[in-house]
Write a protein that holds these residues in place. Structure first.
Motif, PDB file in Angstrom:
ATOM      1  N   SER A  77       0.824  -1.209   0.000  1.00 22.16           N
ATOM      2  CA  SER A  77       0.000   0.000   0.000  1.00 22.16           C
ATOM      3  C   SER A  77       0.858   1.257   0.000  1.00 22.16           C
ATOM      4  O   SER A  77       0.463   2.279  -0.563  1.00 22.16           O
ATOM      5  CB  SER A  77      -0.955  -0.002   1.202  1.00 22.16           C
ATOM      6  N   SER A  79      -8.151   2.458  -4.592  1.00 25.64           N
ATOM      7  CA  SER A  79      -8.841   1.273  -4.079  1.00 25.64           C
ATOM      8  C   SER A  79      -7.842   0.155  -3.775  1.00 25.64           C
ATOM      9  O   SER A  79      -8.025  -0.601  -2.805  1.00 25.64           O
ATOM     10  CB  SER A  79      -9.906   0.801  -5.073  1.00 25.64           C
ATOM     11  N   ASN A  80      -6.782   0.060  -4.569  1.00 25.58           N
ATOM     12  CA  ASN A  80      -5.721  -0.918  -4.306  1.00 25.58           C
ATOM     13  C   ASN A  80      -5.069  -0.634  -2.953  1.00 25.58           C
ATOM     14  O   ASN A  80      -4.861  -1.551  -2.144  1.00 25.58           O
ATOM     15  CB  ASN A  80      -4.696  -0.835  -5.437  1.00 25.58           C
ATOM     16  N   ALA A 118      -7.436  -1.646  -0.145  1.00 26.05           N
ATOM     17  CA  ALA A 118      -7.757  -3.073  -0.060  1.00 26.05           C
ATOM     18  C   ALA A 118      -6.560  -3.934   0.317  1.00 26.05           C
ATOM     19  O   ALA A 118      -6.750  -5.005   0.913  1.00 26.05           O
ATOM     20  CB  ALA A 118      -8.336  -3.547  -1.393  1.00 26.05           C
ATOM     21  N   SER A 119      -5.338  -3.520  -0.009  1.00 31.40           N
ATOM     22  CA  SER A 119      -4.169  -4.386   0.192  1.00 31.40           C
ATOM     23  C   SER A 119      -4.012  -4.861   1.635  1.00 31.40           C
ATOM     24  O   SER A 119      -3.874  -6.071   1.881  1.00 31.40           O
ATOM     25  CB  SER A 119      -2.893  -3.675  -0.278  1.00 31.40           C
ATOM     26  N   LEU A 165      -6.277  -5.012   4.009  1.00 29.98           N
ATOM     27  CA  LEU A 165      -7.452  -5.803   4.383  1.00 29.98           C
ATOM     28  C   LEU A 165      -7.379  -7.209   3.803  1.00 29.98           C
ATOM     29  O   LEU A 165      -7.641  -8.204   4.497  1.00 29.98           O
ATOM     30  CB  LEU A 165      -8.732  -5.096   3.901  1.00 29.98           C
ATOM     31  N   LEU A 166      -7.014  -7.315   2.539  1.00 29.46           N
ATOM     32  CA  LEU A 166      -6.884  -8.626   1.924  1.00 29.46           C
ATOM     33  C   LEU A 166      -5.686  -9.380   2.479  1.00 29.46           C
ATOM     34  O   LEU A 166      -5.688 -10.620   2.523  1.00 29.46           O
ATOM     35  CB  LEU A 166      -6.767  -8.486   0.408  1.00 29.46           C
ATOM     36  N   ALA A 198      -8.852 -13.086  -5.867  1.00 28.96           N
ATOM     37  CA  ALA A 198      -8.476 -11.784  -6.440  1.00 28.96           C
ATOM     38  C   ALA A 198      -8.271 -11.881  -7.946  1.00 28.96           C
ATOM     39  O   ALA A 198      -8.636 -10.955  -8.690  1.00 28.96           O
ATOM     40  CB  ALA A 198      -7.208 -11.267  -5.752  1.00 28.96           C
ATOM     41  N   VAL A 243      -9.656  -2.878  -6.186  1.00 24.82           N
ATOM     42  CA  VAL A 243      -9.928  -3.630  -4.952  1.00 24.82           C
ATOM     43  C   VAL A 243      -9.331  -5.028  -5.048  1.00 24.82           C
ATOM     44  O   VAL A 243      -8.632  -5.494  -4.138  1.00 24.82           O
ATOM     45  CB  VAL A 243     -11.448  -3.701  -4.690  1.00 24.82           C
ATOM     46  N   GLY A 254      -5.544  -5.405  -5.102  1.00 17.78           N
ATOM     47  CA  GLY A 254      -4.910  -5.329  -3.792  1.00 17.78           C
ATOM     48  C   GLY A 254      -4.578  -6.680  -3.190  1.00 17.78           C
ATOM     49  O   GLY A 254      -3.768  -6.763  -2.262  1.00 17.78           O
TER      50      GLY A 254
END
Length: 406
Positions: A141, A264-265, A268-269, A271-272, A288, A317, A320
């Motif tokens: 991120s 968004s990447n 989301a990074s 979190l994923l 993904a 998203v 990520g």
């Protein structure tokens, strides 16, 4: 605070400054070439393409070499070598008088680059296994945030202070990132034990890593990810122009569409990454890949900018969860003591995808258009998901290779 968390925070800022500094020049590179006396549009485009690709060509060749040295002498010293070296070379680009000067300096920059893969290797080797997904996602991120804001600030600064001073500013940012790393990052590394190992050649190293079949599979996954996503990247501004039907605020909308995927990447990074720690990175990677493939489909069908904006946001998203999951899996399957070399080969695969994706995508667009490129990306990502299932799921419960010494 745990040492691995301190390293993660500092390297996050390091990645942010490195990627921000490296991408600041993107918005005005063709204009900088014109300032050097090249005015024919075709020649400008050719020089811009060669200069942009030059960094990836030499990076592809030299990353495994630096990775081998990192495993023998330490990852931190490779971070400092790359950071301070790139700071110096980037500042020199501000003195370039011809496109040839810029081309050679970009090749030199690719030769000594490697801050990001070295950061990944250091953090992965000094982070508890159960927190690996969070660490890799957070680290990515930082790089994504720099990639988003770098072109924005570069474009603004080009209007205010001209082109050449931006290279000096970029060199300064890289120098600051290197200083932060020097004083704040600590690594656990047994240099004597590492240097006692045999000094393998690149071929021997690749042969050793290939004994773990998951690693070559992961390198191919990285290549296809980058190839698929970047194949349409240079064509996005032209697609925005086609959808907008006006020159008014065209640059703003093109920048907005380009940035939304990164935003968004970035969100989301991490979190994923947490989901990968809980469910397994192979499952998150497969999900993904399918999700990214699905959201290339509506991009081939949009009729206005806002539809494209929404589809690109959702694409970001799922993006990520791609490279952080790959990096986590590489660490799991890499034998102890070979982390930097393993990540370096992955970085070479990434550079190859970065280089070939835009070239081949641009060539194919003349026959099938950018909408066809989107659909090809969908197909490649779906096939990549099947490849992940075939090569990674059967050993999900097996003992990772990193529990063994090489």
């Amino acid at each position: 605070m745990a040492r691995w968390k301190i390293n993660m925070i500092v390297l996050w800022f390091g990645n942010f400054l490195v990627m921000g500094g490296m991408t600041m020049i993107v918005p005005f590179l063709p204009l900088y070439i014109q300032e050097m006396g090249i005015h024919d549009q075709h020649q400008v485009a050719m020089w811009a393409g060669f200069i942009f690709a030059a960094n990836f060509v030499t990076s592809f060749v030299f990353q495994p070499i630096w990775g081998g040295m990192a495993d023998r002498y330490g990852r931190k010293v490779m971070l400092l070598r790359s950071g301070f070296g790139m700071a110096f070379v980037m500042a020199l680009m501000g003195f370039a008088l011809t496109p040839w000067h810029l081309l050679l300096l970009r090749m030199l920059n690719g030769t000594i680059s490697g801050f990001v893969p070295a950061a990944v290797a250091l953090l992965s080797a000094n982070t508890p296994r159960e927190r690996m997904g969070l660490a890799m996602g957070t680290l990515q991120s930082g790089g994504v945030a720099g990639t988003i804001l770098g072109p924005l600030f570069g474009g603004l600064l080009a209007e205010w202070i001209g082109f050449r001073p931006i290279f000096y500013i970029t060199g300064g940012l890289l120098f600051i990132a290197s200083l932060l790393t020097m004083f704040l990052v600590k690594e656990t590394f047994d240099k004597g034990k590492a240097q006692a190992r045999s000094n393998q050649s690149l071929f021997q190293t690749l042969k050793e890593l290939s004994k773990t079949k998951e690693l070559p599979a992961l390198y191919s996954v990285t290549f296809v990810i980058q190839f698929s996503i970047l194949s349409s990247m240079p064509l996005i501004p032209l697609f925005v122009q086609e959808l907008h039907h006006s020159a008014e605020m065209l640059a703003f909308y093109a920048g907005l569409v380009g940035s939304v995927t990164g935003f968004s990447n970035m969100i989301a990074s991490p979190l994923l990454g947490r989901m990968g720690d809980r469910w397994g990175p192979n499952k998150v990677l497969a999900i993904a890949l399918v999700g990214a493939g699905i959201f290339f489909i509506p991009q081939a069908m949009v009729t206005n900018i806002w539809q494209l904006f929404a589809a690109r946001f959702m694409l970001g998203v799922f993006m990520g969860g791609l490279l952080p999951s790959v990096q986590t899996l590489i660490r799991q399957y890499t034998p102890n003591g070979m982390e930097s070399r393993s990540f370096a080969f992955n970085s070479s695969a990434l550079s190859l995808g970065n280089m070939l994706g835009p070239i081949i995508g641009g060539a194919l667009s003349g026959w099938i258009g950018i909408r066809g490129i989107f659909l090809i990306a969908t197909l490649l990502l779906f096939l990549n998901a099947l490849w992940v299932r075939q090569t990674l799921f059967h050993r999900a419960a097996a003992k990772p290779a990193s529990d063994r010494s090489p």
